[in-house]
Write a protein that holds these residues in place. Structure first.
Motif, PDB file in Angstrom:
ATOM      1  N   TYR A 162       0.696  -1.163  -0.002  1.00 15.97           N
ATOM      2  CA  TYR A 162       0.024   0.019  -0.033  1.00 15.97           C
ATOM      3  C   TYR A 162       0.892   1.161  -0.097  1.00 15.97           C
ATOM      4  CZ  TYR A 162      -4.674  -2.040   0.776  1.00 15.97           C
ATOM      5  OH  TYR A 162      -5.965  -2.727   0.419  1.00 15.97           O
ATOM      6  N   ASN A 204      -8.402  -0.174  -2.601  1.00 15.32           N
ATOM      7  CA  ASN A 204      -8.121   1.329  -2.179  1.00 15.32           C
ATOM      8  C   ASN A 204      -9.339   1.785  -1.225  1.00 15.32           C
ATOM      9  OD1 ASN A 204      -6.141   1.403  -4.039  1.00 15.32           O
ATOM     10  ND2 ASN A 204      -7.543   2.370  -5.555  1.00 15.32           N
ATOM     11  N   CYS A 218      -3.573   0.686  -3.184  1.00 15.82           N
ATOM     12  CA  CYS A 218      -3.156  -0.659  -3.135  1.00 15.82           C
ATOM     13  C   CYS A 218      -2.613  -1.001  -4.691  1.00 15.82           C
ATOM     14  CB  CYS A 218      -4.284  -1.565  -3.008  1.00 15.82           C
ATOM     15  SG  CYS A 218      -4.007  -3.445  -2.895  1.00 15.82           S
TER      16      CYS A 218
END
Length: 378
Positions: A162, A204, A218
């Motif tokens: 992330y 996300n 992500c």
């Protein structure tokens, strides 16, 4: 039981009445009127609706008023959502007059009610993701196995890489001096705007945490992350009179590593908020600024006074602008000149004047660092 909030249902009947100029009621699955353009009828049992619901009728026409049964002449139709009858919509008036509105009012009510329900569900998911992110980023003790399960339920894979972005809103009227206070209404609208930019990847997510907007991207490549955050900043600025800046981290390597990424984004965000030239800054672009922020203000002021001791106020302001622009543009003299709408030779002349007056040359790395430190007053 009401299938949508009472206030939302009241908004629907008010809007419908404005279109057809007839009183409208909405009844719940027990036949109780919980929204009406005739306030007197709210909270009363509608026997016509009870009969329609009990017998699964496609419609029920009331030809005459019957005060004892709590009904008035008009037409009543079931409200169906996801194949289930959840309530009744009633249009008051002579049946031969109002029946023409029946199907369209029924369908519009169903669409509007479904929209309200979807928004409620979306808001619940947003709140759940916000609590999840709060725990992931800040909790003192984390059960990582439990957090991973919670994440899966919210389509967030904590094992995936992330990138963390932290956005700051600054009032334009304050020339960057103060951070905008995100009210509840503004937070909701801003998050909805951000969703439009990140919804292509279910992993996300975004939330307002500790007065800042945090976006988790992500498996997002560096260039795409920068473009996405810039678009988000521009979108918000187009809607509110604020300047939006963002700090972006490097990708996380483990679930625990997300906290390092948050600190990177916070540091880069501070630099971006102070920079006149850059709206979005990556942490690896902000390492010098990070070190500068660690130096006490008194030391920076002493360095500034010594370096500019032989300069008048006008020269000092021009040199500060030259130094800041030189760093903002990565030492690219052509871009510096273009920013000031001057010839590159003119900008180089400014640099020569700076060297002559201060003894420090922006072209030499050691001198450049001292000059940069001299303009960091905050």
């Amino acid at each position: 039981m009401m299938f949508i909030p009472q206030q939302e249902a009241q908004n629907i009947v008010n809007e419908m009445k404005a279109s057809i100029h007839q009183d409208i009621n909405i009844m719940d699955e027990d036949g109780m009127i919980f929204a009406s353009t005739n306030p007197v009828r709210c909270g009363k049992l509608h026997q016509g609706a009870v009969q329609l619901l009990r017998n699964s009728l496609p419609s029920l026409v009331v030809w005459a008023d019957d005060p004892q049964q709590g009904v008035q002449q008009g037409i009543n139709l079931p409200i169906v959502i996801d194949g289930k009858t959840v309530g009744v919509i009633g249009i008051t008036g002579a049946p031969e007059k109002v029946s023409v509105f029946g199907d369209i009012i029924k369908r519009m009510t169903e669409i509007m009610a479904e929209s309200v329900r979807q928004k409620e569900q979306s808001d619940l998911i947003d709140r759940a993701k916000g609590l999840f992110m709060e725990n992931w980023l800040f909790a003192d003790r984390v059960d990582w196995a439990e957090l991973e399960v919670r994440g899966r339920l919210l389509s967030v894979d904590i094992q995936a890489p992330y990138t963390v972005a932290l956005l700051r809103l600054t009032n334009r009227d304050e020339n960057g001096a103060g951070t905008d206070d995100l009210g509840e209404m503004r937070s909701s609208l801003v998050l909805r705007m951000i969703h439009r930019h990140i919804q292509e990847n279910r992993g996300n997510c975004c939330a307002v945490l500790r007065s800042h907007i945090i976006v988790l991207l992500c498996r997002c490549p560096r260039g795409r992350a920068a473009a996405k955050i810039r678009d988000i900043c521009q979108d918000i600025e187009g809607y509110y009179p604020v300047r939006v800046s963002g700090g972006i981290s490097s990708p996380s390597r483990t679930p625990q590593d997300i906290r390092r990424c948050y600190l990177e984004a916070r540091t880069a965000g501070t630099v971006a908020a102070r920079s006149a030239g850059h709206r979005v800054v990556f942490y690896d672009e902000a390492s010098l600024e990070f070190l500068v922020q660690s130096i006490p203000k008194s030391i920076k002021e002493d360095v500034s006074s010594l370096i500019f001791s032989s300069c008048n106020q006008q020269e000092r302001e021009e040199f500060i602008q030259t130094i800041q622009l030189y760093f903002d543009e990565g030492g690219d003299i052509r871009r510096c000149a273009e920013k000031l709408f001057i010839h590159r030779n003119t900008f180089q002349y400014r640099m020569d004047c700076l060297k002559k007056k201060t003894g420090y040359d922006l072209r030499r790395p050691k001198d450049a660092v001292r000059l940069y430190l001299s303009i960091q007053f905050d």
